[in-house]
Design an enzyme around this catalytic site. Structure first.
Site, mmCIF file in Angstrom:
data_model
loop_
_atom_site.group_PDB
_atom_site.id
_atom_site.type_symbol
_atom_site.label_atom_id
_atom_site.label_comp_id
_atom_site.label_asym_id
_atom_site.label_seq_id
_atom_site.Cartn_x
_atom_site.Cartn_y
_atom_site.Cartn_z
ATOM 1 N NE ARG A 149 -3.656 -2.114 2.767
ATOM 2 C CZ ARG A 149 -3.455 -3.210 3.476
ATOM 3 N NH1 ARG A 149 -2.297 -3.361 4.125
ATOM 4 N NH2 ARG A 149 -4.373 -4.146 3.569
ATOM 5 C CE LYS A 173 -6.203 -0.432 4.736
ATOM 6 N NZ LYS A 173 -7.495 -0.655 4.048
ATOM 7 C CG HIS A 237 -5.173 0.839 -4.561
ATOM 8 N ND1 HIS A 237 -4.559 0.429 -3.393
ATOM 9 C CD2 HIS A 237 -6.394 0.235 -4.578
ATOM 10 C CE1 HIS A 237 -5.373 -0.386 -2.730
ATOM 11 N NE2 HIS A 237 -6.487 -0.518 -3.426
ATOM 12 N NE ARG A 240 -3.058 -3.343 -1.526
ATOM 13 C CZ ARG A 240 -2.641 -4.148 -0.552
ATOM 14 N NH1 ARG A 240 -1.348 -4.400 -0.408
ATOM 15 N NH2 ARG A 240 -3.504 -4.717 0.274
ATOM 16 C CG HIS A 263 -6.347 -8.344 1.383
ATOM 17 N ND1 HIS A 263 -6.496 -8.830 0.101
ATOM 18 C CD2 HIS A 263 -6.134 -7.001 1.253
ATOM 19 C CE1 HIS A 263 -6.377 -7.827 -0.759
ATOM 20 N NE2 HIS A 263 -6.169 -6.716 -0.076
ATOM 21 C CE1 TYR A 272 -6.393 -7.021 -6.723
ATOM 22 C CE2 TYR A 272 -6.706 -8.163 -4.645
ATOM 23 C CZ TYR A 272 -6.386 -7.030 -5.346
ATOM 24 O OH TYR A 272 -6.051 -5.894 -4.662
#
Length: 298
Positions: A149, A173, A237, A240, A263, A272
């Site tokens: 990210r 995150k 992004h 990514r 994730h 994806y």
């Protein structure tokens, strides 16, 4: 006596501008949406705020979508109405907030945009130019080669990078850490960039006064490099997304990809699969002798 709708809208807009300090542009956007709603209410014979019901709001949104507005526009209009009705309830101008429990129209998720691999190669090899070419190439290699990210790349420190063992420790995150391998190209780009920097640097990409580079600057680097090679719509992004899509196309395990991307839910990673499934279908139609007949799939 219940307040007239036009008066209540003006009161709310004044509060947004002067009470909340909202910008002129934001206030105008709210005004457009609320005036459209008040016009609809007038067409239904509704003149005061106490006469507004949740049914009026639902019917207005149906009309908005039916008239041809995008669902995102309808969702924005509902957000404006919710803010207004909540304000009216807080001020004691209505007995209940009629929009509080309403949900906006379901907005379909757009599939991730992945760059063709040839475009990625062109971007990384030819995009970085000038005095900062080494830095820019290292940025691109990390974003695409590791699927980082943009915020993760911005704060990456040298003590999180092991160029000998070829891995980096990423803080994602929720301050969750993960280990991501470094490919040969990324290692070479980082070594070249490291050789040009002071050994006292803490951050891989330092900004002003020794702090980390800003996310905005990283985004500008990507856009500028893309522009240098004639590519448009390329964002950090997108790199990514390209990392994830290209990994799956070449047989990467979905669970492994989930870990690499950081994730929390596998459902996020599964987006994806929709991209690669369509690409595989097109490749099948073009290549398999019994999938096509006279240039058309049968």
């Amino acid at each position: 006596m219940s307040m007239k709708i036009e008066e209540a809208v003006d009161l709310y807009l004044d509060w947004l501008k002067y009470g909340r300090g909202k910008s002129e542009n934001t206030t105008v956007n709210y005004a457009v949406d609320l005036c459209q709603f008040s016009d609809y209410l007038a067409s239904q014979g509704v003149e005061d705020v106490e006469s507004i019901s949740s049914g009026h709001v639902r019917a207005f949104l149906r009309d908005v979508v039916g008239f041809g507005y995008a669902r995102t526009s309808a969702a924005r209009k509902l957000s404006a109405i919710k803010g207004w009705t909540a304000f009216l309830k807080e001020r004691g101008l209505v007995a209940s907030d009629v929009a509080a429990r309403l949900k906006g129209p379901r907005i379909p998720k757009r599939l991730p945009r992945a760059l063709p691999y040839d475009d990625v190669v062109k971007l990384i090899e030819e995009g970085p130019r000038g005095d900062n070419a080494s830095r820019d190439r290292a940025v691109l290699e990390l974003l695409y080669g590791c699927g980082l990210r943009i915020a993760e790349a911005a704060v990456l420190r040298w003590d999180q990078v092991d160029l000998e063992e070829r891995w980096i420790r990423v803080v994602g995150k929720g301050d969750k850490e993960r280990i991501v391998p470094l490919g040969r190209y990324a290692v070479n780009a980082l070594r070249e960039w490291r050789a040009q920097r002071s050994s006292s640097d803490v951050y891989v990409f330092p900004g002003e006064k020794g702090g980390p580079i800003t996310v905005r600057t990283l985004r500008r680097i990507v856009v500028r490099c893309a522009r240098n090679v004639g590519l448009s719509g390329v964002t950090p992004h997108a790199l990514r997304h390209s990392f994830a899509t290209h990994m799956l196309e070449r047989g990467a395990n979905l669970r492994v990809l989930q870990e690499l991307l950081g994730h929390e839910s596998l459902l996020t990673t599964q987006r994806y699969l929709k991209v690669t499934a369509e690409q595989l279908k097109q490749s099948y139609i073009k290549a398999h002798p019994r999938a096509v007949f006279g240039g058309k799939d049968v």
